[in-house]
Design an enzyme around this catalytic site. Structure first.
Site, mmCIF file in Angstrom:
data_model
loop_
_atom_site.group_PDB
_atom_site.id
_atom_site.type_symbol
_atom_site.label_atom_id
_atom_site.label_comp_id
_atom_site.label_asym_id
_atom_site.label_seq_id
_atom_site.Cartn_x
_atom_site.Cartn_y
_atom_site.Cartn_z
ATOM 1 N N GLN A 9 0.834 -1.196 0.000
ATOM 2 C CA GLN A 9 0.000 0.000 0.000
ATOM 3 C C GLN A 9 0.873 1.252 0.000
ATOM 4 O O GLN A 9 1.884 1.301 0.682
ATOM 5 C CB GLN A 9 -0.883 -0.021 1.248
ATOM 6 C CG GLN A 9 -2.084 0.882 1.171
ATOM 7 C CD GLN A 9 -3.134 0.523 2.233
ATOM 8 O OE1 GLN A 9 -3.154 -0.580 2.731
ATOM 9 N NE2 GLN A 9 -3.996 1.452 2.544
ATOM 10 N N SER A 87 4.326 -6.388 2.947
ATOM 11 C CA SER A 87 2.986 -6.313 3.536
ATOM 12 C C SER A 87 1.928 -6.853 2.558
ATOM 13 O O SER A 87 1.929 -8.043 2.247
ATOM 14 C CB SER A 87 2.694 -4.860 3.959
ATOM 15 O OG SER A 87 1.489 -4.782 4.666
ATOM 16 N N ARG A 112 -9.099 -8.497 3.328
ATOM 17 C CA ARG A 112 -8.067 -7.917 4.190
ATOM 18 C C ARG A 112 -8.248 -6.402 4.295
ATOM 19 O O ARG A 112 -8.192 -5.827 5.385
ATOM 20 C CB ARG A 112 -6.687 -8.245 3.597
ATOM 21 C CG ARG A 112 -5.482 -7.690 4.353
ATOM 22 C CD ARG A 112 -4.215 -8.056 3.569
ATOM 23 N NE ARG A 112 -2.981 -7.833 4.310
ATOM 24 C CZ ARG A 112 -2.247 -6.742 4.237
ATOM 25 N NH1 ARG A 112 -2.630 -5.742 3.463
ATOM 26 N NH2 ARG A 112 -1.116 -6.630 4.930
ATOM 27 N N HIS A 194 0.233 -3.648 11.127
ATOM 28 C CA HIS A 194 1.321 -4.478 11.662
ATOM 29 C C HIS A 194 1.607 -4.182 13.135
ATOM 30 O O HIS A 194 2.752 -4.064 13.552
ATOM 31 C CB HIS A 194 2.594 -4.330 10.805
ATOM 32 C CG HIS A 194 2.355 -4.739 9.388
ATOM 33 N ND1 HIS A 194 2.192 -6.060 9.008
ATOM 34 C CD2 HIS A 194 2.176 -4.008 8.263
ATOM 35 C CE1 HIS A 194 1.943 -6.113 7.712
ATOM 36 N NE2 HIS A 194 1.924 -4.883 7.236
#
Length: 290
Positions: A9, A87, A112, A194
């Site tokens: 992202q 990620s 997600r 995270h």
């Protein structure tokens, strides 16, 4: 050995993927299939949308995934010997090495994104970039703060991202500056990715991952959680579930790939962020932007 890496992202840009769509029938078919799976025209937003529209998490994550995966499928002589993704990019890597099908990868990325969006709305949280401070000092400062704040992205030596509750991140930033950080800057993100703040999203995504078929890959994936080569489908699944609340060990992954024989890194997807990070981690290896 050739390593292929896939961005996460933040790599999105307006007009992304339009050239792929216009120049490849394979790309066209896959983009149309994606519109069908998602239930809205993501191609309209990717090709013609504003930066603001692209920034929405439910759009950003599928958009970056689609750009990366479709670009990989249109590359000539695409034979990865090792893959990794930053990620979100780990999902692109898992389609590229045959662990996940295109359809399943996209469905999981969409789930997600929505799960992360929901988790962000539960409690105000954020991330911050810390420059020119040793990993150990960053970790120690995070541990000393009252509240949730952790090291979230080990991007390259001297560039870490911390993540957690807003107040705890702000407090950590002040302490990092006192400890000699060149910068400790709050990032314009929707929440604390995270970090333990993503636990509700992890639970939601875990169910979807468990219900998805994971195949034996054609080459190992260096996963964010372990920074090591993984080829076992069950282990890949387990690490992918942990990934949402665990740090992205990018520096460690790249170093391990080099130790295992990677001589060139090709970034597949929008932007050149990972090429830049790989160059900072090791100046000797060849880097290519697909």
């Amino acid at each position: 050995m050739k390593a292929y890496v896939f961005p996460g992202q933040g790599a999105q840009f307006t007009g992304m993927g339009k050239d792929l769509y216009e120049n490849s029938t394979i790309a066209q078919e896959l983009f149309e299939k994606a519109n069908e799976i998602l239930g809205f025209s993501i191609t309209d937003i990717m090709f013609e949308g504003t930066a603001e529209e692209l920034k929405e998490t439910k759009v950003t994550q599928p958009a970056v995934f689609l750009h990366s995966v479709i670009l990989a499928k249109t590359l000539e002589n695409f034979n990865p010997e090792m893959v990794a993704g930053h990620s979100l990019g780990e999902f692109s890597a898992l389609v590229a090495n045959g662990t996940l099908s295109f359809e399943d990868g996209l469905k999981l990325v969409s789930k997600r994104a929505l799960a992360m969006q929901k988790a962000c709305e539960i409690k105000p949280s954020t991330m911050a970039a810390v420059l020119n401070l040793e990993d150990k000092i960053v970790e120690d400062i995070c541990a000393s703060i009252d509240g949730v704040v952790v090291a979230a992205n080990y991007n390259c030596p001297g560039q870490l991202v911390i993540s957690g509750e807003y107040k705890a991140v702000e407090e950590a930033c002040e302490k990092m500056k006192e400890a000699g950080a060149k910068r400790a800057l709050i990032l314009p993100v929707g929440g604390a990715f995270h970090s333990p703040m993503m636990e509700p999203a992890r639970e939601e995504l875990a169910a979807a991952i468990e219900a998805t078929t994971f195949s034996t890959p054609i080459c190992p994936v260096y996963q964010n959680v372990t920074a090591s080569a993984v080829s076992d489908a069950d282990e890949i699944k387990k690490n992918l579930i942990i990934q949402l609340t665990a740090p992205v060990k990018w520096t460690q992954s790249v170093n391990q790939m080099i130790a295992d024989g990677a001589t060139s890194f090709t970034e597949v997807g929008p932007g050149k962020v990972l090429v830049g990070l790989v160059n900072k981690i090791n100046k000797e290896v060849e880097t290519i932007s697909a």
